[in-house]
Design a protein around this motif. Structure first.
Motif, PDB file in Angstrom:
ATOM      1  N   LEU A 152     -34.277  66.216  36.190  1.00  0.00           N
ATOM      2  CA  LEU A 152     -35.646  66.382  36.663  1.00  0.00           C
ATOM      3  C   LEU A 152     -35.996  65.255  37.636  1.00  0.00           C
ATOM      4  O   LEU A 152     -35.598  64.111  37.434  1.00  0.00           O
ATOM      5  N   CYS A 153     -36.752  65.578  38.681  1.00  0.00           N
ATOM      6  CA  CYS A 153     -37.105  64.604  39.720  1.00  0.00           C
ATOM      7  C   CYS A 153     -35.831  64.024  40.324  1.00  0.00           C
ATOM      8  O   CYS A 153     -35.640  62.813  40.394  1.00  0.00           O
ATOM      9  N   CYS A 154     -34.954  64.894  40.772  1.00  0.00           N
ATOM     10  CA  CYS A 154     -33.591  64.514  41.169  1.00  0.00           C
ATOM     11  C   CYS A 154     -33.495  63.896  42.552  1.00  0.00           C
ATOM     12  O   CYS A 154     -32.408  63.479  42.959  1.00  0.00           O
ATOM     13  N   GLY A 155     -34.601  63.833  43.309  1.00  0.00           N
ATOM     14  CA  GLY A 155     -34.532  63.269  44.644  1.00  0.00           C
ATOM     15  C   GLY A 155     -33.616  64.084  45.545  1.00  0.00           C
ATOM     16  O   GLY A 155     -33.650  65.310  45.540  1.00  0.00           O
TER      17      GLY A 155
ATOM     18  N   ALA B 241     -44.783  72.462  35.687  1.00  0.00           N
ATOM     19  CA  ALA B 241     -45.037  73.906  35.724  1.00  0.00           C
ATOM     20  C   ALA B 241     -43.765  74.736  35.636  1.00  0.00           C
ATOM     21  O   ALA B 241     -43.781  75.849  35.108  1.00  0.00           O
ATOM     22  N   TRP B 242     -42.660  74.214  36.153  1.00  0.00           N
ATOM     23  CA  TRP B 242     -41.401  74.954  36.181  1.00  0.00           C
ATOM     24  C   TRP B 242     -40.830  75.136  34.779  1.00  0.00           C
ATOM     25  O   TRP B 242     -41.014  74.289  33.901  1.00  0.00           O
ATOM     26  N   ARG B 243     -40.154  76.255  34.576  1.00  0.00           N
ATOM     27  CA  ARG B 243     -39.516  76.520  33.290  1.00  0.00           C
ATOM     28  C   ARG B 243     -38.144  77.147  33.534  1.00  0.00           C
ATOM     29  O   ARG B 243     -38.029  78.117  34.276  1.00  0.00           O
ATOM     30  N   PRO B 244     -37.090  76.599  32.918  1.00  0.00           N
ATOM     31  CA  PRO B 244     -35.742  77.145  33.127  1.00  0.00           C
ATOM     32  C   PRO B 244     -35.512  78.417  32.330  1.00  0.00           C
ATOM     33  O   PRO B 244     -36.253  78.725  31.387  1.00  0.00           O
ATOM     34  N   ALA B 245     -34.456  79.115  32.689  1.00  0.00           N
ATOM     35  CA  ALA B 245     -34.116  80.356  32.001  1.00  0.00           C
ATOM     36  C   ALA B 245     -33.329  80.104  30.723  1.00  0.00           C
ATOM     37  O   ALA B 245     -33.378  80.907  29.793  1.00  0.00           O
TER      38      ALA B 245
ATOM     39  N   ARG C 113     -41.851  69.204  27.149  1.00  0.00           N
ATOM     40  CA  ARG C 113     -41.206  70.309  27.848  1.00  0.00           C
ATOM     41  C   ARG C 113     -39.709  70.065  27.968  1.00  0.00           C
ATOM     42  O   ARG C 113     -38.901  70.951  27.693  1.00  0.00           O
ATOM     43  N   ALA C 114     -39.351  68.851  28.368  1.00  0.00           N
ATOM     44  CA  ALA C 114     -37.934  68.527  28.549  1.00  0.00           C
ATOM     45  C   ALA C 114     -37.175  68.664  27.237  1.00  0.00           C
ATOM     46  O   ALA C 114     -36.059  69.215  27.207  1.00  0.00           O
ATOM     47  N   ALA C 115     -37.762  68.174  26.153  1.00  0.00           N
ATOM     48  CA  ALA C 115     -37.088  68.245  24.854  1.00  0.00           C
ATOM     49  C   ALA C 115     -36.972  69.682  24.361  1.00  0.00           C
ATOM     50  O   ALA C 115     -36.022  70.026  23.646  1.00  0.00           O
ATOM     51  N   SER C 116     -37.898  70.540  24.740  1.00  0.00           N
ATOM     52  CA  SER C 116     -37.857  71.940  24.292  1.00  0.00           C
ATOM     53  C   SER C 116     -36.744  72.719  24.982  1.00  0.00           C
ATOM     54  O   SER C 116     -36.376  73.801  24.529  1.00  0.00           O
ATOM     55  N   TRP C 117     -36.188  72.175  26.064  1.00  0.00           N
ATOM     56  CA  TRP C 117     -35.133  72.864  26.806  1.00  0.00           C
ATOM     57  C   TRP C 117     -33.737  72.461  26.344  1.00  0.00           C
ATOM     58  O   TRP C 117     -32.742  72.925  26.904  1.00  0.00           O
ATOM     59  N   LEU C 118     -33.647  71.599  25.352  1.00  0.00           N
ATOM     60  CA  LEU C 118     -32.340  71.143  24.871  1.00  0.00           C
ATOM     61  C   LEU C 118     -31.670  72.201  23.996  1.00  0.00           C
ATOM     62  O   LEU C 118     -32.329  72.912  23.229  1.00  0.00           O
TER      63      LEU C 118
END
Length: 223
Positions: free
Chosen positions: A66-69, A110-114, A138-143
């Motif tokens: 996230l925020c990968c520049g 706002a973004w959400r991965p598949a 949000r980040a932890a929920s995508w693990l």
């Protein structure tokens, strides 16, 4: 929109704070240079900054940054480990190249991965996010099961008058480990709960944080 008064006064934290959509147009956020050209290895590389052996990920692992520049670190990883499935997300979309990495231009609030990921990282990006606590959840929920989330995080960027210890306690109870010395936060395994705080808005005039770069303060009230 009016901004909060100078820090020498006593600002009303419930008024005149920036919502995320306005914050993301701020020069502090849009013009940040913290992570633009960072590579995977080296003194300022991802592995060192995060304290995590990214090249040592298991075969076929899925990594979300996230925020990968510019995404140069991700391209480095893809070259060294072509078996990895790598996705990078950044608000600005100033990517070095496409190559084998999947790049997405979007706000991480706002973004959400598949799908789910074995590793989710954020190198210095949370300093510029409005709802920082929401971004952590949000980040932890995508693990995936057994997945790891690790990011740079500054507790001083969370403004909850008189509630800092409560914020840290709530994060620990949610399974996050925060190291104040290294300014890193980590969680092992997915999390789908909440934290007892309500996001109020952000202040883009917070000034430099521990990195020496201008950052954003995020305001919350306790529930």
């Amino acid at each position: 929109m009016a901004k909060p008064p100078a820090r020498g006064g006593a600002p009303d934290v419930t008024a005149d704070l920036l919502p995320d959509d306005v914050l993301e147009a701020s020069s502090v956020v849009a013009n940040r240079a913290m992570n633009r050209e960072r590579r995977l290895a080296g003194r300022d590389g991802y592995s060192r900054v995060l304290g995590f052996d990214i090249p040592g990920l298991p075969a076929g692992a899925r990594w979300l940054d996230l925020c990968c520049g510019s995404g140069r670190a991700l391209l480095d990883a893809a070259e060294a480990r072509p078996d990895l499935d790598i996705t990078g997300v950044d608000l600005v979309g100033y990517f070095a190249a496409a190559g084998p990495v999947r790049f997405v231009t979007a706000s991480i609030t706002a973004w959400r991965p598949a799908g789910r990921f074995d590793l989710v990282t954020c190198v210095h990006g949370l300093h510029y996010v409005g709802d920082k606590l929401g971004a952590l959840l949000r980040a932890a929920s995508w693990l995936s099961d057994g997945g790891v989330f690790v990011a740079n995080f500054d507790i001083a960027g969370i403004q909850t008058p008189g509630e800092t210890r409560r914020v840290l306690r709530a994060l620990r109870e949610a399974g996050f480990e925060y190291d104040a010395r290294s300014h890193r936060i980590r969680r092992d395994g997915p999390f789908a709960g909440t934290l007892p705080f309500r996001y109020l808005g952000a202040d883009d005039r917070a000034g430099p944080n521990y990195t020496g770069q201008p950052a954003v303060h995020s305001y919350y009230s306790a529930l």
